[in-house]
Enzyme design. Structure first.
Site, mmCIF file in Angstrom:
data_model
loop_
_atom_site.group_PDB
_atom_site.id
_atom_site.type_symbol
_atom_site.label_atom_id
_atom_site.label_comp_id
_atom_site.label_asym_id
_atom_site.label_seq_id
_atom_site.Cartn_x
_atom_site.Cartn_y
_atom_site.Cartn_z
ATOM 1 N N ARG A 74 -5.651 43.686 -11.786
ATOM 2 C CA ARG A 74 -6.310 43.945 -10.378
ATOM 3 C C ARG A 74 -5.098 43.770 -9.376
ATOM 4 O O ARG A 74 -5.239 44.715 -8.490
ATOM 5 C CB ARG A 74 -7.457 43.097 -10.106
ATOM 6 N N GLU A 111 -8.019 27.703 -18.418
ATOM 7 C CA GLU A 111 -9.045 26.706 -18.816
ATOM 8 C C GLU A 111 -9.431 26.684 -20.556
ATOM 9 O O GLU A 111 -9.872 25.741 -20.917
ATOM 10 C CB GLU A 111 -10.378 26.784 -17.899
#
Length: 191
Positions: A74, A111
């Site tokens: 994006r 993560e």
């Protein structure tokens, strides 16, 4: 600059609330407990997207950069539009194996594992000032990897632009600690 190309500056009284209203929130994506801030709805609104790019350009008005670096995917959209408005070339920072030429890269932690971003080894020259651009900053891991990659080739990176900041996740603070000034149009606290 003609009226058609003059950046539309944000009204400080609205704090970009008009743009924030165009961002869709998707609960529990990509995993339970996450509220995904989806800019695709902002991109679908032509006037909203134009205002976003004009306002981002306004945040760097009067500053000199040599290139814009956009993060896949994006971030490419935002960086490409800014490249056009600011009349600057664009460096593509891509996921591993997506670029055809000789490339350099940086591995970084997520993560849930590790990832890698790369750029062509000749994309930047030492001393060039590069404006880093992405759609959103959360924990800052990808942006910090991009900064490391660009600086590793001698680029000067001291400003990063984002449409959205999730300040509670600490990414902007991590960029400041790395000597980069993060700028954004919209902040969603509590994410």
């Amino acid at each position: 600059m003609t009226d058609r190309t003059r950046p539309i500056m944000p009204d400080p009284m609205t704090d970009n609330a008009d743009l924030a209203a165009l961002v869709r929130t998707i609960p529990d994506y990509p995993k339970p407990g996450i509220r995904f801030r989806d800019i695709s709805t902002l991109l679908l609104d032509g006037e909203g997207f134009r205002a976003t790019i004009d306002r981002l350009a306004g945040t760097v008005e009067g500053e000199r950069f040599d290139l814009i670096a956009g993060l896949e995917a994006r971030g490419f959209i935002i960086a490409s539009a800014l490249s056009y408005v600011l009349r600057l070339g664009k460096v593509m920072l891509r996921k591993q194996g997506k670029l055809p030429g000789k490339r350099v890269g940086v591995d970084y932690m997520l993560e849930y594992g590790t990832d890698r971003i790369e750029m062509h080894e000749d994309a930047v020259a030492p001393g060039q000032r590069v404006l880093l651009v992405d759609d959103l900053i959360a924990t800052g891991g990808t942006a910090l990897a991009a900064i490391e990659l660009l600086r590793g080739r001698g680029a000067v990176v001291d400003v990063a632009l984002f449409v959205i900041d999730l300040p509670d996740l600490g990414g902007s603070q991590r960029l400041r600690e790395a000597g980069v000034e993060p700028r954004h149009l919209i902040a969603f606290a509590g994410d």
